[in-house]
Design a protein around this motif. Structure first.
Motif, short mmCIF file in Angstrom:
data_model
loop_
_atom_site.label_atom_id
_atom_site.label_comp_id
_atom_site.label_asym_id
_atom_site.label_seq_id
_atom_site.Cartn_x
_atom_site.Cartn_y
_atom_site.Cartn_z
N ALA A 227 -37.65 40.61 -17.76
CA ALA A 227 -38.36 40.78 -16.74
C ALA A 227 -39.52 40.47 -16.86
O ALA A 227 -40.14 41.10 -17.90
N GLY A 228 -40.39 40.01 -15.97
CA GLY A 228 -42.08 39.61 -16.00
C GLY A 228 -41.81 38.08 -16.89
O GLY A 228 -42.88 37.64 -16.91
N GLN A 229 -41.19 37.87 -17.51
CA GLN A 229 -41.41 36.43 -18.38
C GLN A 229 -40.79 35.37 -17.60
O GLN A 229 -39.98 35.26 -16.80
N ARG A 230 -41.53 34.01 -17.81
CA ARG A 230 -40.89 32.88 -17.57
C ARG A 230 -39.76 32.59 -18.46
O ARG A 230 -39.71 32.71 -19.62
N VAL A 231 -38.66 32.23 -17.66
CA VAL A 231 -37.33 32.03 -18.53
C VAL A 231 -36.86 30.67 -18.31
O VAL A 231 -37.10 30.01 -16.99
N ASN A 232 -36.31 30.03 -19.27
CA ASN A 232 -35.24 28.84 -18.90
C ASN A 232 -33.78 29.32 -18.72
O ASN A 232 -33.38 30.27 -19.19
N LEU A 233 -32.95 28.56 -17.85
CA LEU A 233 -31.78 29.00 -17.25
C LEU A 233 -30.62 27.96 -17.68
O LEU A 233 -31.03 26.71 -17.47
N ALA A 234 -29.79 28.35 -18.11
CA ALA A 234 -28.12 27.29 -18.19
C ALA A 234 -27.22 28.05 -17.66
O ALA A 234 -27.16 29.24 -17.93
#
Length: 287
Positions: A227-234
């Motif tokens: 939560a609250g972080q920039r994330v990469n998604l697959a």
């Protein structure tokens, strides 16, 4: 003169073809057997073809790991091209397959010296495919084999993943749950949320009634760590890209997404969990 590190993996990493070609990743296929018919995973049999066949058979297909000779051959080929070129070879969890052990044996069979680092991903599907892609990106940047191995180890700790299973039929056929539990779970519309533990073994995180509640719970589980972080998604899917896109859009409402990758879940995981699975892999964007 520095030599760019070569990256080797196996077909269960479920890396999209465009990324394999972009980074020149070398992929050793596992084999899928439908009775007497044997296929090289991702070579003779695409994910779409696999799931089409899976729906028509009464007996589950089996899978077999590459032989040590398969790995010895790819290592020899790469060393023929450049004897000084380091190789980093990243493979399916040793808790699920002997593929990692085959790679180690393949290295030991070489009759020459070679700078080869073989890593156990402790994961499956794009849960380690993303590690392979990161390794390939770092190789492009000129990083050493030691630097790549360290980065992979760090990423193993930071990435999170969950599989949402649509049907209990394949877990039951594969002996992972009993027939009575499968029947009861189907009647109650139970959707198991699966993940992979630190030893690289698949386990059930929770069992939730209904797809909508299961997705809501998966979002909560991701938020506990990211939560609250920039994330990469697959998002992995079983030859059903529409479901993966819908899943990513749902997640977009809860996370600040950077890169989004869609990938097919291949035959090895598919043999155990069946069609209709959604796999979600998330990792923080490096600072």
């Amino acid at each position: 003169m520095s030599h760019k590190v070569a990256i080797v993996t196996d077909s269960t990493a479920d890396i999209p073809e465009e990324l394999i070609h972009k980074y020149g990743i070398h992929v050793v296929p596992l084999r899928v057997l439908f009775g007497e018919e044997a296929y090289a995973d991702g070579v003779d049999l695409t994910s779409e073809q696999f799931y089409a066949k899976l729906e028509k058979v009464s007996v589950l297909p089996t899978t077999s790991q590459p032989s040590p000779t398969d790995f010895m051959n790819i290592y020899n080929t790469l060393l023929d091209e450049d004897p000084e070129r380091p190789i980093v070879s990243i493979h399916l969890s040793s808790g699920m397959s002997g593929t990692y052990q085959s790679a180690l044996l393949g290295k030991s069979l070489l009759e020459r010296e070679g700078d080869i680092t073989v890593l156990d991903s402790k994961s499956a599907s794009y849960g380690y495919g993303l590690l392979v892609v990161q390794a390939a990106e770092l190789a492009e940047q000129g990083k050493s084999a030691a630097e790549i191995a360290a980065a992979v180890a760090a990423m193993q700790q930071s990435r999170k993943l969950f599989f949402l299973v649509d049907t209990l039929e394949y877990l039951q056929k594969g002996g992972r749950i009993g027939k009575a539990a499968a029947i009861l779970g189907t009647l109650l519309n139970i959707k198991p949320i699966l993940s992979i533990d630190e030893e690289g073994v698949i386990y059930a995180v929770e069992k939730v009634r209904g797809h909508k509640k299961a997705m809501a719970r998966i979002i909560e589980l991701f938020q506990q760590d990211l939560a609250g972080q920039r994330v990469n998604l697959a998002v992995g899917h079983t030859a059903d890209p529409g479901s993966a896109i819908a899943c990513a859009e749902q997640l977009r409402g809860h996370f600040t997404l950077n890169e989004v990758v869609y990938t097919n879940i291949g035959a090895v995981i598919g043999s155990h969990v069946g069609p209709g699975v959604i796999a979600i892999f998330m990792w923080p964007v490096p600072e």
